[in-house]
Design an enzyme around this catalytic site. Structure first.
Site, short mmCIF file in Angstrom:
data_model
loop_
_atom_site.label_atom_id
_atom_site.label_comp_id
_atom_site.label_asym_id
_atom_site.label_seq_id
_atom_site.Cartn_x
_atom_site.Cartn_y
_atom_site.Cartn_z
N ARG A 61 -6.28 -20.30 -44.88
CA ARG A 61 -7.47 -21.02 -43.86
C ARG A 61 -8.28 -19.90 -43.44
O ARG A 61 -7.54 -18.71 -43.35
CB ARG A 61 -6.73 -21.13 -42.64
CG ARG A 61 -7.52 -20.82 -41.34
CD ARG A 61 -6.50 -21.60 -40.15
NE ARG A 61 -6.40 -23.21 -40.11
CZ ARG A 61 -5.81 -24.07 -39.14
NH1 ARG A 61 -5.53 -23.56 -37.48
NH2 ARG A 61 -5.88 -25.56 -39.33
N LYS A 69 -7.77 -3.93 -44.27
CA LYS A 69 -8.58 -2.48 -44.36
C LYS A 69 -9.70 -2.79 -45.50
O LYS A 69 -10.22 -2.04 -45.98
CB LYS A 69 -7.36 -1.51 -45.54
CG LYS A 69 -5.92 -1.93 -44.68
CD LYS A 69 -5.11 -1.60 -46.21
CE LYS A 69 -3.28 -1.92 -46.01
NZ LYS A 69 -2.64 -0.95 -47.42
N HIS A 73 -11.54 -29.04 -43.09
CA HIS A 73 -10.34 -29.05 -43.13
C HIS A 73 -9.87 -30.44 -44.07
O HIS A 73 -8.93 -31.69 -43.31
CB HIS A 73 -9.55 -29.14 -41.40
CG HIS A 73 -8.33 -29.14 -41.47
ND1 HIS A 73 -7.11 -29.25 -41.87
CD2 HIS A 73 -7.86 -28.41 -40.05
CE1 HIS A 73 -6.10 -28.30 -41.55
NE2 HIS A 73 -6.44 -28.15 -40.44
N ARG A 116 0.70 -26.06 -36.23
CA ARG A 116 0.45 -27.92 -37.98
C ARG A 116 0.15 -27.06 -38.62
O ARG A 116 1.42 -27.75 -39.80
CB ARG A 116 -0.22 -28.22 -37.15
CG ARG A 116 0.62 -29.16 -35.90
CD ARG A 116 -0.87 -29.68 -34.36
NE ARG A 116 -1.45 -28.78 -34.01
CZ ARG A 116 -0.84 -28.59 -33.16
NH1 ARG A 116 -0.33 -28.91 -32.56
NH2 ARG A 116 -1.33 -27.33 -32.58
N THR A 117 -0.40 -26.60 -38.77
CA THR A 117 -1.60 -26.45 -40.27
C THR A 117 -0.19 -25.71 -41.14
O THR A 117 0.55 -26.35 -42.32
CB THR A 117 -2.54 -26.28 -40.34
OG1 THR A 117 -3.26 -27.04 -39.45
CG2 THR A 117 -3.33 -26.43 -42.62
N1 CP Z 1 -5.19 -29.35 -36.22
C1 CP Z 1 -4.67 -28.33 -36.81
O1 CP Z 1 -5.28 -27.52 -38.19
O2 CP Z 1 -3.36 -27.72 -35.89
P1 CP Z 1 -3.24 -25.96 -36.48
O3 CP Z 1 -4.75 -25.31 -35.75
O4 CP Z 1 -2.16 -25.77 -35.52
O5 CP Z 1 -2.74 -25.80 -38.31
#
Ligand code: CP
Length: 304
Positions: free
Chosen positions: A101, A80, A129, A51-52
């Site tokens: 991320r 590396k 998040h 999603r993100t």
């Molecule tokens: N909610 C969320 O962060 O989903 P993903 O891990 O799929 O990005």
């Protein structure tokens, strides 16, 4: 250039503005279709995501911009041994904004000190998040019409669940909020969040193991997955993973206007039979995620 590492960096007014913009994008998508023409978003994902990452990429495309990046550390030079700082400094020469991320808590903060372009924290370890929280706030506003006077139950892995940590921080700024923290003893909200967020803001909260006993009180039920990837011990994960499984039967005593939320992905904690319930909002969250990220990209790029 401004980054977004922690949701608390945004004022309540800025969050209201982002939500207003996201709602306007939902109503008038064409108006925004060229807002980021000529701009590039880099998505640097050192951890899995559906999603993100894809909502960030769809957001940039829908703003008329372009996207580059990687979806796993192994396909970048971090495999590396390159540092986060050097990776981000490099990408800063190719892109206008980065969504990142990383499994290490604090990595996006380090990244923001290594480049002049904005860094968006798209999830750092079990820490924060913030863009999921913006998604959650847009969903709450659209479902409830308000942020004040709500009783929110957070259920599941409250120790490692970064979306929970960020949403607790965001909701602690509104009036007459009550939080019920439902988890096994091993997965309680970390003490530092209780002390520096809940207690500091005089938020009424209590902890329990029982979802059923608090169900009638809730305006929002925020379910979460037990975060297997953060456990040191597989046996502990197996023992705890099915602590809570929401089924239609467990919702019998819930309010008619309860909002059932989950950042997704789910594993087993919400039965698919609940998806038909009109109170299920988790796929609305998925949909809202793209629009609020469009609003955020525009804000951080200084697009009018
Ligand atoms: N909610 C969320 O962060 O989903 P993903 O891990 O799929 O990005």
């Amino acid at each position: 250039m401004r980054s977004l590492i922690d949701i608390q960096e945004l004022s309540v007014e800025e969050i209201d503005n982002l939500i207003d913009t996201a709602n306007d994008i939902i109503d008038n998508p064409q108006k925004y279709s060229q807002k980021c023409k000529g701009k590039k978003l880099a998505t640097l994902f050192f951890e899995p995501s559906t999603r993100t990452r894809l909502s960030f990429e769809a957001a940039m495309y829908d703003l008329g911009g372009n996207v580059l990046g990687f979806s796993e550390a192994q396909s970048s030079s971090s495999a590396k041994g390159e540092s986060v700082s050097d990776t981000v400094r490099t990408v800063g020469y190719y892109a206008d904004i980065i969504a990142m991320r990383h499994p290490k808590e604090g990595a996006p903060m380090v990244a923001s000190m290594s480049t002049d372009i904005p860094i968006i924290n798209a999830g750092d370890g079990g820490h924060n998040h913030p863009t999921q929280t913006l998604t959650d706030l847009l969903t709450i506003k659209r479902e409830k019409g308000r942020f004040d006077n709500l009783t929110i139950g957070f259920c599941g892995d409250l120790k490692f669940g970064r979306t929970v940590h960020s949403l607790i921080g965001a909701m602690s700024r509104y009036k007459n909020i009550k939080m019920i923290l439902i988890s096994p003893d091993e997965l309680k909200v970390p003490d530092y969040i209780k002390q520096t967020v809940l207690e500091k803001n005089n938020i009424e909260y209590y902890e329990t193991n029982s979802l059923e006993s608090v169900m009638p009180d809730l305006d929002i039920l925020y379910m979460t997955r037990v975060q297997r990837e953060r456990f040191f011990n597989e046996q502990d994960y197996i023992r705890l993973k099915d602590s809570y499984v929401l089924t239609p039967e467990k919702l019998i005593d819930a309010k008619d206007d309860l909002s059932i939320m989950h950042p997704l992905p789910r594993v087993n904690e919400i039965s698919v039979a609940v998806d038909k319930d009109k109170r299920a909002c988790y796929f609305k969250q998925v949909k809202n995620g793209k629009f609020i990220r469009m609003a955020l990209i525009m804000m951080l790029l200084g697009v009018e």
